[in-house]
Design a protein around this motif. Structure first.
Motif, PDB file in Angstrom:
ATOM      1  N   MET A  28      19.437 -55.616  53.376  1.00 35.40           N
ATOM      2  CA  MET A  28      18.022 -55.730  53.729  1.00 35.40           C
ATOM      3  C   MET A  28      17.569 -57.164  53.524  1.00 35.40           C
ATOM      4  O   MET A  28      17.921 -57.806  52.526  1.00 35.40           O
ATOM      5  N   ASN A  29      16.780 -57.676  54.465  1.00 38.54           N
ATOM      6  CA  ASN A  29      16.233 -59.028  54.349  1.00 38.54           C
ATOM      7  C   ASN A  29      14.742 -58.986  54.635  1.00 38.54           C
ATOM      8  O   ASN A  29      14.325 -58.638  55.750  1.00 38.54           O
ATOM      9  N   ARG A  30      13.951 -59.312  53.643  1.00 39.39           N
ATOM     10  CA  ARG A  30      12.493 -59.297  53.778  1.00 39.39           C
ATOM     11  C   ARG A  30      11.940 -60.653  53.352  1.00 39.39           C
ATOM     12  O   ARG A  30      11.523 -60.837  52.210  1.00 39.39           O
ATOM     13  N   PRO A  31      11.910 -61.622  54.242  1.00 37.61           N
ATOM     14  CA  PRO A  31      11.420 -62.965  53.885  1.00 37.61           C
ATOM     15  C   PRO A  31       9.982 -62.972  53.381  1.00 37.61           C
ATOM     16  O   PRO A  31       9.612 -63.814  52.557  1.00 37.61           O
ATOM     17  N   LYS A  32       9.182 -62.018  53.857  1.00 33.96           N
ATOM     18  CA  LYS A  32       7.784 -61.942  53.439  1.00 33.96           C
ATOM     19  C   LYS A  32       7.535 -60.816  52.442  1.00 33.96           C
ATOM     20  O   LYS A  32       6.395 -60.511  52.122  1.00 33.96           O
ATOM     21  N   GLY A  33       8.609 -60.214  51.964  1.00 35.36           N
ATOM     22  CA  GLY A  33       8.479 -59.168  50.971  1.00 35.36           C
ATOM     23  C   GLY A  33       8.091 -57.830  51.562  1.00 35.36           C
ATOM     24  O   GLY A  33       8.013 -57.655  52.785  1.00 35.36           O
ATOM     25  N   TYR A  34       7.836 -56.887  50.685  1.00 29.97           N
ATOM     26  CA  TYR A  34       7.419 -55.534  51.069  1.00 29.97           C
ATOM     27  C   TYR A  34       5.925 -55.414  50.785  1.00 29.97           C
ATOM     28  O   TYR A  34       5.425 -55.996  49.818  1.00 29.97           O
ATOM     29  N   PRO A  35       5.176 -54.650  51.567  1.00 28.75           N
ATOM     30  CA  PRO A  35       3.712 -54.609  51.387  1.00 28.75           C
ATOM     31  C   PRO A  35       3.226 -53.844  50.164  1.00 28.75           C
ATOM     32  O   PRO A  35       2.043 -53.891  49.839  1.00 28.75           O
ATOM     33  N   HIS A  36       4.118 -53.103  49.488  1.00 26.23           N
ATOM     34  CA  HIS A  36       3.727 -52.344  48.303  1.00 26.23           C
ATOM     35  C   HIS A  36       4.652 -52.682  47.136  1.00 26.23           C
ATOM     36  O   HIS A  36       5.714 -53.270  47.327  1.00 26.23           O
ATOM     37  N   PHE A  37       4.247 -52.277  45.931  1.00 22.82           N
ATOM     38  CA  PHE A  37       5.144 -52.388  44.781  1.00 22.82           C
ATOM     39  C   PHE A  37       6.370 -51.530  45.053  1.00 22.82           C
ATOM     40  O   PHE A  37       6.258 -50.383  45.499  1.00 22.82           O
ATOM     41  N   HIS A  38       7.527 -52.068  44.740  1.00 27.45           N
ATOM     42  CA  HIS A  38       8.780 -51.503  45.216  1.00 27.45           C
ATOM     43  C   HIS A  38       9.800 -51.490  44.082  1.00 27.45           C
ATOM     44  O   HIS A  38      10.058 -52.521  43.469  1.00 27.45           O
ATOM     45  N   TYR A  39      10.356 -50.309  43.779  1.00 23.60           N
ATOM     46  CA  TYR A  39      11.395 -50.200  42.758  1.00 23.60           C
ATOM     47  C   TYR A  39      12.711 -49.791  43.400  1.00 23.60           C
ATOM     48  O   TYR A  39      12.766 -48.852  44.199  1.00 23.60           O
ATOM     49  N   LEU A  40      13.794 -50.494  43.047  1.00 25.02           N
ATOM     50  CA  LEU A  40      15.125 -50.218  43.585  1.00 25.02           C
ATOM     51  C   LEU A  40      16.116 -50.174  42.432  1.00 25.02           C
ATOM     52  O   LEU A  40      16.137 -51.079  41.596  1.00 25.02           O
ATOM     53  N   GLN A  41      16.956 -49.125  42.393  1.00 21.11           N
ATOM     54  CA  GLN A  41      17.911 -48.947  41.294  1.00 21.11           C
ATOM     55  C   GLN A  41      19.261 -48.484  41.828  1.00 21.11           C
ATOM     56  O   GLN A  41      19.334 -47.627  42.707  1.00 21.11           O
ATOM     57  N   GLN A  44      25.229 -45.875  42.502  1.00 17.89           N
ATOM     58  CA  GLN A  44      26.681 -45.973  42.683  1.00 17.89           C
ATOM     59  C   GLN A  44      27.018 -47.312  43.316  1.00 17.89           C
ATOM     60  O   GLN A  44      26.260 -47.826  44.124  1.00 17.89           O
ATOM     61  N   GLY A  45      28.159 -47.866  42.952  1.00 16.50           N
ATOM     62  CA  GLY A  45      28.529 -49.167  43.490  1.00 16.50           C
ATOM     63  C   GLY A  45      27.819 -50.283  42.755  1.00 16.50           C
ATOM     64  O   GLY A  45      27.484 -50.172  41.577  1.00 16.50           O
ATOM     65  N   MET A  46      27.556 -51.357  43.471  1.00 13.11           N
ATOM     66  CA  MET A  46      26.901 -52.510  42.859  1.00 13.11           C
ATOM     67  C   MET A  46      26.189 -53.296  43.959  1.00 13.11           C
ATOM     68  O   MET A  46      26.712 -53.476  45.053  1.00 13.11           O
ATOM     69  N   GLY A  47      24.987 -53.743  43.658  1.00 11.10           N
ATOM     70  CA  GLY A  47      24.234 -54.518  44.628  1.00 11.10           C
ATOM     71  C   GLY A  47      23.749 -55.825  44.035  1.00 11.10           C
ATOM     72  O   GLY A  47      23.768 -56.022  42.810  1.00 11.10           O
ATOM     73  N   GLN A  48      23.345 -56.729  44.888  1.00  9.15           N
ATOM     74  CA  GLN A  48      22.803 -58.012  44.439  1.00  9.15           C
ATOM     75  C   GLN A  48      21.524 -58.303  45.203  1.00  9.15           C
ATOM     76  O   GLN A  48      21.480 -58.184  46.430  1.00  9.15           O
ATOM     77  N   ILE A  49      20.492 -58.678  44.448  1.00  8.31           N
ATOM     78  CA  ILE A  49      19.203 -59.014  45.044  1.00  8.31           C
ATOM     79  C   ILE A  49      18.973 -60.508  44.907  1.00  8.31           C
ATOM     80  O   ILE A  49      19.154 -61.085  43.837  1.00  8.31           O
ATOM     81  N   HIS A  50      18.570 -61.138  45.994  1.00  7.39           N
ATOM     82  CA  HIS A  50      18.218 -62.553  46.005  1.00  7.39           C
ATOM     83  C   HIS A  50      16.687 -62.631  46.078  1.00  7.39           C
ATOM     84  O   HIS A  50      16.075 -62.141  47.030  1.00  7.39           O
ATOM     85  N   ILE A  51      16.101 -63.241  45.062  1.00  7.09           N
ATOM     86  CA  ILE A  51      14.647 -63.277  45.012  1.00  7.09           C
ATOM     87  C   ILE A  51      14.184 -64.501  44.233  1.00  7.09           C
ATOM     88  O   ILE A  51      14.711 -64.796  43.159  1.00  7.09           O
ATOM     89  N   GLN A  52      13.253 -65.237  44.786  1.00 15.08           N
ATOM     90  CA  GLN A  52      12.681 -66.427  44.155  1.00 15.08           C
ATOM     91  C   GLN A  52      13.751 -67.387  43.636  1.00 15.08           C
ATOM     92  O   GLN A  52      13.660 -67.930  42.539  1.00 15.08           O
ATOM     93  N   GLY A  53      14.771 -67.587  44.460  1.00 13.13           N
ATOM     94  CA  GLY A  53      15.818 -68.534  44.123  1.00 13.13           C
ATOM     95  C   GLY A  53      16.818 -68.053  43.085  1.00 13.13           C
ATOM     96  O   GLY A  53      17.671 -68.822  42.632  1.00 13.13           O
ATOM     97  N   LYS A  54      16.733 -66.783  42.691  1.00 13.40           N
ATOM     98  CA  LYS A  54      17.650 -66.243  41.691  1.00 13.40           C
ATOM     99  C   LYS A  54      18.425 -65.064  42.264  1.00 13.40           C
ATOM    100  O   LYS A  54      17.996 -64.418  43.220  1.00 13.40           O
TER     101      LYS A  54
END
Length: 270
Positions: A28-41, A44-54
């Protein structure tokens, strides 16, 4: 993959705009973010989130709570499929959520809390299977979940707090009975199978102090009791009986907490 989306008007203070679990998570790529507060957990497996340069790696049980319109992207970084649970929030008081969270744009969730959140997400998602959906009940559930992200936010009835009952209460009982032994925060955290950092965060959330501060305060209070009830006890003996490594350490900690040395405290209150 039980996934549910709100299909009713926004009339409650807090509502789930969407909620789901066991979701095969695509990139998923959201350059302008999501319009609501958003929780992701991660489930299974492993994911990586890129956000604010981190970059944030989400192992199973770990999650990230993101404020609206904060640009981000995420993708799987494991060979197996990345499955997630999630929810997004709305409601008539949605604009107040930021203040509840001290305007934090990103909140990391460790496995201990993530395990509880996942169970709650599954339970709440089940309510969408019964029609008509009870909007008021869901609003209460939404607020309850939200409080897990608020620093110090909890109901005043600690007996109803799952995290308090599971992790904090057993440690309090151990401290009250074994304060005279060489307890360490490492040992106390191992007792309830969490990290020392997470245990202290829970203590600060529910009791407004760290686990170490609570242990020290308990020892000081026991020392005060001995100082006032048994004048024959030497300072060294009181230090040993209350779990301090030596008399000098005891005296320093006592003065820091009480404003007097043990001898001064005994003289003033004797």
């Amino acid at each position: 993959m039980p996934i549910y989306f709100r299909n009713t008007p926004v009339k409650q203070p807090f509502l789930f705009d969407s909620i789901g679990y066991d979701w095969y998570q695509e990139p998923m790529n959201r350059p302008k973010g999501y319009p609501h507060f958003h929780y992701l957990q991660t489930e299974q497996g492993m994911g990586q989130i890129h956000i604010q340069g981190k970059h944030y790696t989400l192992n199973p049980g770990e999650g990230l709570f993101i404020a609206p319109f904060v640009g981000h992207s995420y993708q799987s970084i494991s060979k197996e499929e990345w499955h997630t649970c999630f929810f997004t929030l709305t409601g008539t008081l949605e604009s107040n959520i930021g203040r509840l969270l001290d305007n934090q744009q990103i909140i990391c969730v460790e496995k201990e809390l993530g395990t509880l959140l996942r169970k709650e997400i599954v339970r709440i998602a089940g309510k969408f299977e019964t029609l008509p959906v009870d909007a008021k009940s869901l609003s209460v559930d939404c607020y309850s979940l939200l409080m897990h992200f608020v620093d110090g936010g909890y109901t005043k009835d600690l007996e109803k707090e799952v995290l308090y009952k599971r992790y904090v209460e057993p440690v309090l009982k151990r401290i009250e009975t074994d304060y005279a032994s060489e307890l360490t925060i490492q040992e106390l955290s191992q007792q309830v199978y969490v990290t020392p950092q997470y245990l202290s965060r829970l203590f600060r959330r529910f009791l407004d102090c760290s686990a170490y501060e609570y242990l020290t305060a308990c020892r000081i209070n026991k020392a005060k009791e001995l100082l006032l009830t048994d004048n024959s006890l030497e300072i060294q003996e009181i230090a040993i009986r209350t779990g301090f490594s030596d008399a000098s350490h005891f005296i320093a900690m006592f003065k820091k907490a009480a404003g007097f040395t043990p001898r001064e405290f005994r003289k003033i209150n004797g």
